[in-house]
Design a protein around this motif. Structure first.
Motif, PDB file in Angstrom:
ATOM      1  N   VAL A   1       1.134  -1.267  -0.104  1.00 20.87           N
ATOM      2  CA  VAL A   1      -0.407  -0.029  -0.032  1.00 20.87           C
ATOM      3  C   VAL A   1       0.787   1.402   0.191  1.00 20.87           C
ATOM      4  CG1 VAL A   1      -1.439   1.612   1.565  1.00 20.87           C
ATOM      5  CG2 VAL A   1      -2.082  -0.481   1.496  1.00 20.87           C
ATOM      6  N   ILE A   2       2.126   1.298   1.100  1.00 20.09           N
ATOM      7  CA  ILE A   2       2.322   2.365   0.601  1.00 20.09           C
ATOM      8  C   ILE A   2       3.938   2.609  -0.607  1.00 20.09           C
ATOM      9  CG2 ILE A   2       4.782   3.445   2.189  1.00 20.09           C
ATOM     10  CD1 ILE A   2       3.288   2.338   4.354  1.00 20.09           C
ATOM     11  N   VAL A   3       4.528   1.581  -0.707  1.00 19.20           N
ATOM     12  CA  VAL A   3       5.399   1.161  -1.703  1.00 19.20           C
ATOM     13  C   VAL A   3       5.209   1.318  -3.277  1.00 19.20           C
ATOM     14  CG1 VAL A   3       7.715   0.031  -1.884  1.00 19.20           C
ATOM     15  CG2 VAL A   3       7.156   0.482  -0.287  1.00 19.20           C
ATOM     16  N   GLN A   4       3.775   0.733  -3.529  1.00 21.99           N
ATOM     17  CA  GLN A   4       3.783   0.415  -4.421  1.00 21.99           C
ATOM     18  C   GLN A   4       3.208   2.224  -5.515  1.00 21.99           C
ATOM     19  OE1 GLN A   4       0.343   0.334  -6.937  1.00 21.99           O
ATOM     20  NE2 GLN A   4       0.918   0.085  -7.940  1.00 21.99           N
ATOM     21  N   PRO A   5       2.187   3.304  -4.994  1.00 21.84           N
ATOM     22  CA  PRO A   5       1.825   4.255  -5.515  1.00 21.84           C
ATOM     23  C   PRO A   5       3.304   4.665  -5.724  1.00 21.84           C
ATOM     24  CG  PRO A   5       0.135   3.357  -3.613  1.00 21.84           C
ATOM     25  CD  PRO A   5       2.154   2.566  -3.865  1.00 21.84           C
ATOM     26  N   LEU A   6       4.546   4.926  -4.794  1.00 25.60           N
ATOM     27  CA  LEU A   6       5.593   5.355  -5.175  1.00 25.60           C
ATOM     28  C   LEU A   6       6.629   4.513  -6.563  1.00 25.60           C
ATOM     29  CD1 LEU A   6       6.922   6.211  -1.337  1.00 25.60           C
ATOM     30  CD2 LEU A   6       5.238   7.673  -3.385  1.00 25.60           C
ATOM     31  N   THR A   7       6.380   3.088  -6.699  1.00 17.95           N
ATOM     32  CA  THR A   7       7.265   2.890  -7.325  1.00 17.95           C
ATOM     33  C   THR A   7       6.899   2.283  -8.530  1.00 17.95           C
ATOM     34  OG1 THR A   7       6.860   0.446  -6.398  1.00 17.95           O
ATOM     35  CG2 THR A   7       9.215   1.765  -5.592  1.00 17.95           C
ATOM     36  N   GLY A   8       5.115   2.375  -8.954  1.00 15.22           N
ATOM     37  CA  GLY A   8       4.230   1.693  -9.870  1.00 15.22           C
ATOM     38  C   GLY A   8       4.574   3.016 -10.912  1.00 15.22           C
ATOM     39  N   PRO A   9       4.877   4.348 -11.171  1.00 13.00           N
ATOM     40  CA  PRO A   9       4.845   4.774 -12.216  1.00 13.00           C
ATOM     41  C   PRO A   9       6.440   4.118 -12.601  1.00 13.00           C
ATOM     42  CG  PRO A   9       4.144   6.113 -10.536  1.00 13.00           C
ATOM     43  CD  PRO A   9       4.128   4.546 -10.413  1.00 13.00           C
ATOM     44  N   LEU A  10       7.608   4.491 -12.101  1.00 12.16           N
ATOM     45  CA  LEU A  10       9.020   4.056 -12.182  1.00 12.16           C
ATOM     46  C   LEU A  10       8.779   3.019 -13.178  1.00 12.16           C
ATOM     47  CD1 LEU A  10      11.647   4.698 -12.471  1.00 12.16           C
ATOM     48  CD2 LEU A  10      11.918   4.604 -10.600  1.00 12.16           C
ATOM     49  N   LEU A  11       7.848   1.904 -12.439  1.00 14.14           N
ATOM     50  CA  LEU A  11       8.720   0.150 -12.328  1.00 14.14           C
ATOM     51  C   LEU A  11       8.203   0.414 -14.232  1.00 14.14           C
ATOM     52  CD1 LEU A  11       8.629  -1.645  -9.464  1.00 14.14           C
ATOM     53  CD2 LEU A  11      10.410  -1.038 -10.674  1.00 14.14           C
ATOM     54  N   THR A  12       6.422   0.548 -14.024  1.00 15.96           N
ATOM     55  CA  THR A  12       5.978   0.632 -15.936  1.00 15.96           C
ATOM     56  C   THR A  12       6.708   1.694 -17.222  1.00 15.96           C
ATOM     57  OG1 THR A  12       4.594   2.062 -15.467  1.00 15.96           O
ATOM     58  CG2 THR A  12       4.387  -0.136 -14.132  1.00 15.96           C
ATOM     59  N   ARG A  13       7.185   2.345 -16.687  1.00 12.54           N
ATOM     60  CA  ARG A  13       8.202   2.866 -17.732  1.00 12.54           C
ATOM     61  C   ARG A  13       9.708   2.286 -17.885  1.00 12.54           C
ATOM     62  NH1 ARG A  13       6.280   7.920 -14.903  1.00 12.54           N
ATOM     63  NH2 ARG A  13       9.051   7.823 -13.836  1.00 12.54           N
ATOM     64  N   GLN A  14      10.230   1.262 -17.567  1.00  7.52           N
ATOM     65  CA  GLN A  14      11.362   0.276 -17.573  1.00  7.52           C
ATOM     66  C   GLN A  14      10.539  -0.762 -18.603  1.00  7.52           C
ATOM     67  OE1 GLN A  14      13.884   1.651 -16.244  1.00  7.52           O
ATOM     68  NE2 GLN A  14      12.351   3.021 -15.734  1.00  7.52           N
ATOM     69  N   ASP A  15      12.128  -1.753 -18.900  1.00  5.27           N
ATOM     70  CA  ASP A  15      11.286  -2.752 -19.995  1.00  5.27           C
ATOM     71  C   ASP A  15      10.878  -4.066 -19.095  1.00  5.27           C
ATOM     72  OD1 ASP A  15      12.618  -4.773 -22.281  1.00  5.27           O
ATOM     73  OD2 ASP A  15      12.416  -5.723 -20.609  1.00  5.27           O
ATOM     74  N   HIS A  16       9.699  -3.941 -19.523  1.00 13.40           N
ATOM     75  CA  HIS A  16       8.678  -4.673 -18.408  1.00 13.40           C
ATOM     76  C   HIS A  16       9.456  -6.548 -17.996  1.00 13.40           C
ATOM     77  CE1 HIS A  16       4.677  -2.345 -19.774  1.00 13.40           C
ATOM     78  NE2 HIS A  16       5.411  -2.191 -18.615  1.00 13.40           N
ATOM     79  N   SER A  17       9.991  -7.057 -19.023  1.00 18.81           N
ATOM     80  CA  SER A  17      10.361  -8.202 -18.653  1.00 18.81           C
ATOM     81  C   SER A  17      11.963  -8.338 -17.743  1.00 18.81           C
ATOM     82  CB  SER A  17      11.691  -8.642 -20.200  1.00 18.81           C
ATOM     83  OG  SER A  17      10.491  -9.159 -20.937  1.00 18.81           O
ATOM     84  N   HIS A  18      12.545  -7.519 -17.806  1.00 14.98           N
ATOM     85  CA  HIS A  18      13.917  -6.794 -16.233  1.00 14.98           C
ATOM     86  C   HIS A  18      13.164  -6.536 -15.307  1.00 14.98           C
ATOM     87  CE1 HIS A  18      16.517  -4.822 -20.588  1.00 14.98           C
ATOM     88  NE2 HIS A  18      16.642  -6.693 -19.879  1.00 14.98           N
ATOM     89  N   VAL A  19      12.009  -5.933 -15.658  1.00 17.09           N
ATOM     90  CA  VAL A  19      11.717  -5.758 -14.127  1.00 17.09           C
ATOM     91  C   VAL A  19      11.004  -6.657 -13.622  1.00 17.09           C
ATOM     92  CG1 VAL A  19       9.221  -4.684 -12.730  1.00 17.09           C
ATOM     93  CG2 VAL A  19      10.995  -2.979 -14.626  1.00 17.09           C
ATOM     94  N   LEU A  20      10.460  -7.849 -13.862  1.00 14.99           N
ATOM     95  CA  LEU A  20       9.869  -8.846 -14.227  1.00 14.99           C
ATOM     96  C   LEU A  20      11.020 -10.338 -12.969  1.00 14.99           C
ATOM     97  CD1 LEU A  20       7.713 -10.637 -16.944  1.00 14.99           C
ATOM     98  CD2 LEU A  20       6.807  -9.843 -14.077  1.00 14.99           C
ATOM     99  N   ILE A  21      12.176  -9.679 -14.307  1.00 14.84           N
ATOM    100  CA  ILE A  21      13.601 -11.136 -13.920  1.00 14.84           C
ATOM    101  C   ILE A  21      13.850 -10.053 -12.373  1.00 14.84           C
ATOM    102  CG2 ILE A  21      15.729 -11.143 -14.062  1.00 14.84           C
ATOM    103  CD1 ILE A  21      15.231 -11.037 -17.528  1.00 14.84           C
ATOM    104  N   GLY A  22      13.820  -8.576 -12.519  1.00 16.50           N
ATOM    105  CA  GLY A  22      14.484  -8.417 -10.700  1.00 16.50           C
ATOM    106  C   GLY A  22      12.866  -8.869  -9.798  1.00 16.50           C
ATOM    107  N   GLY A  23      12.071  -8.556 -10.076  1.00 12.60           N
ATOM    108  CA  GLY A  23      11.412  -8.604  -8.905  1.00 12.60           C
ATOM    109  C   GLY A  23      11.178 -10.351  -8.618  1.00 12.60           C
ATOM    110  N   ILE A  24      11.406 -11.482  -9.680  1.00 17.79           N
ATOM    111  CA  ILE A  24      11.699 -12.450  -9.435  1.00 17.79           C
ATOM    112  C   ILE A  24      12.325 -12.884  -7.910  1.00 17.79           C
ATOM    113  CG2 ILE A  24      12.017 -15.256  -9.879  1.00 17.79           C
ATOM    114  CD1 ILE A  24       9.781 -13.830 -12.465  1.00 17.79           C
TER     115      ILE A  24
END
Length: 428
Positions: free
Chosen positions: A282-305
């Motif tokens: 609830v706290i972090v997602q609104p802050l990081t969501g706009p930044l993450l969605t502008r990155q390459d989606h596959s790279h975001v997935l790999i880092g998150g996993i």
């Protein structure tokens, strides 16, 4: 984000000033997301506010019904098997009959069967009701995901999916804290509250989404079948990595409470520890969501996993409430990264006539993970916590490797199905 274009076919008659002000305020507040989306968002939040039964189902069956650990694993797996059917049915129904009926039937049906599950006092009836809860419990998910893919262009989908994900976790934060307190007064209260919120969410969808109850593509145009979907090798490879990720993630609601019980921690402590997950989101997602969605989606997935695998792997090193809370906070950061883009990836590689079925198969992979997680997790936990959490870290490494190998193919498919909008040529 730009506001929706003005309707150039409108007459020159201007709306009353008060109506213009209301329209301007609404457009500014919703950021271009329409009323149908916000109705589904509100229903999603309502549905999740009372989602208390599943996280405590293992505790309920072992403590209240005195069912053995191995049998609990089987019943949880039966519920997961119902979830496999649920996602497939939901994907098929949304392509055939639309969002409204699919979401309403799934949510209200879940409320009814949760109530019956809480009243069941024989092992066979508990298993049957758990299966029916699984069959209806996830039916709304392919519908809401397809709705977003149909209503918004590719650039806006991650934001809409992120808001739905945020609603789920806002409700989950409340439900885990409230459920941890409510369980002290008896497990029956969990079933009553969860049942009521599911029914309320279904009625909210029914009353609020009538004007957009069917997909943007006509029912007859939603041609094809699941046979066409399973021929897509890219989707199957993507879902293989997603399945490995899901098996790890689902340990949070299956073996994690059992591992905490082995360390002498109470059900209410588990509720408070898991509330950390939702609070961080609830706290972090609104802050990081706009930044993450502008990155390459596959790279975001790999880092998150990889971060999620590190968090679950670290669980082998802790035994106190604070230690468990820290590991939950760590793997939650990985969850935030994955969930910010994963559904948008499906939308980008799914042909429009088959979107519902693509999300149905995507959801089926998640339900298969829920089916597999308790069976595998309880066996590994019986051998020792180190074996369980070490395996989780290894599966995440495999999933991240799979995503890395798929990067070129995903980019090629997404570029073909979602070409960039061409700028309008200036008038001569």
């Amino acid at each position: 984000m730009s506001s929706p274009p003005h309707d150039t076919t409108a007459t020159s008659t201007s709306p009353p000033p008060a109506e213009s002000r209301r329209s301007a305020l609404w457009a500014k507040w919703n950021g271009g997301l329409n009323r149908t989306f916000w109705a589904v968002w509100a229903a999603t939040l309502t549905n999740q506010l009372g989602a208390m039964v599943i996280p405590y189902l293992g505790y309920y069956m072992t403590e209240e019904r005195h069912i053995s650990l191995s049998t609990v694993g089987v019943i949880l797996a039966v519920s997961g098997a119902g979830g496999v059917i649920s996602q497939l049915c939901g994907g098929l129904l949304v392509d055939r009959i639309g969002y409204r009926i699919t979401m309403t039937a799934g949510m209200v049906g879940t409320g009814v069967f949760l109530f019956l599950l809480g009243a069941a006092d024989h092992l066979a009836w508990i298993a049957v009701c758990a299966l029916l809860v699984g069959v209806t419990g996830d039916m709304h998910r392919p519908a809401s995901a397809t709705l977003v893919a149909d209503l918004f262009p590719a650039a806006e989908r991650p934001r809409a999916y992120g808001l739905l994900y945020w609603a789920v976790n806002l409700g989950y934060a409340f439900s885990m804290v409230f459920g941890g307190s409510l369980v002290r007064h008896g497990f029956t209260w969990l079933f009553w509250v969860n049942s009521a919120t599911c029914a309320a969410a279904g009625l909210l969808v029914w009353r609020s989404t009538g004007a957009a109850s069917t997909p943007s593509t006509s029912t007859t145009a939603r041609s094809g079948s699941y046979r066409d979907v399973v021929k897509d090798r890219l989707l199957l490879a993507y879902l293989g990595a997603w399945l490995a990720y899901g098996i790890v993630f689902c340990q949070a609601l299956t073996t994690l409470p059992l591992a905490m019980k082995q360390d002498g921690l109470s059900p209410s402590t588990f509720g408070y520890v898991m509330a950390v997950n939702a609070i961080v989101i609830v706290i972090v997602q609104p802050l990081t969501g706009p930044l993450l969605t502008r990155q390459d989606h596959s790279h975001v997935l790999i880092g998150g996993i990889l971060v999620l695998g590190l968090g679950f792997g670290s669980t082998a090193l802790v035994s106190t409430p604070l230690g468990y809370a820290c590991t939950v906070a760590l793997w939650t950061l990985g969850e935030i990264a994955v969930s910010s883009v994963n559904q948008a990836v499906i939308a980008s590689i799914a042909p429009e006539p088959l979107r519902g079925r693509y999300y149905g198969l995507y959801g089926m992979a998640w339900s298969t993970a829920m089916l597999t997680a308790p069976l595998v997790g309880t066996q590994l936990l019986a051998w020792g916590p180190g074996q369980l959490w070490g395996t989780c870290a290894f599966l995440c490494l495999c999933a991240a490797t799979g995503q890395w190998l798929l990067i070129p193919t995903i980019r090629a498919r997404a570029g073909r199905l979602n070409p960039p909008l061409q700028p309008t040529a200036p008038a001569a």
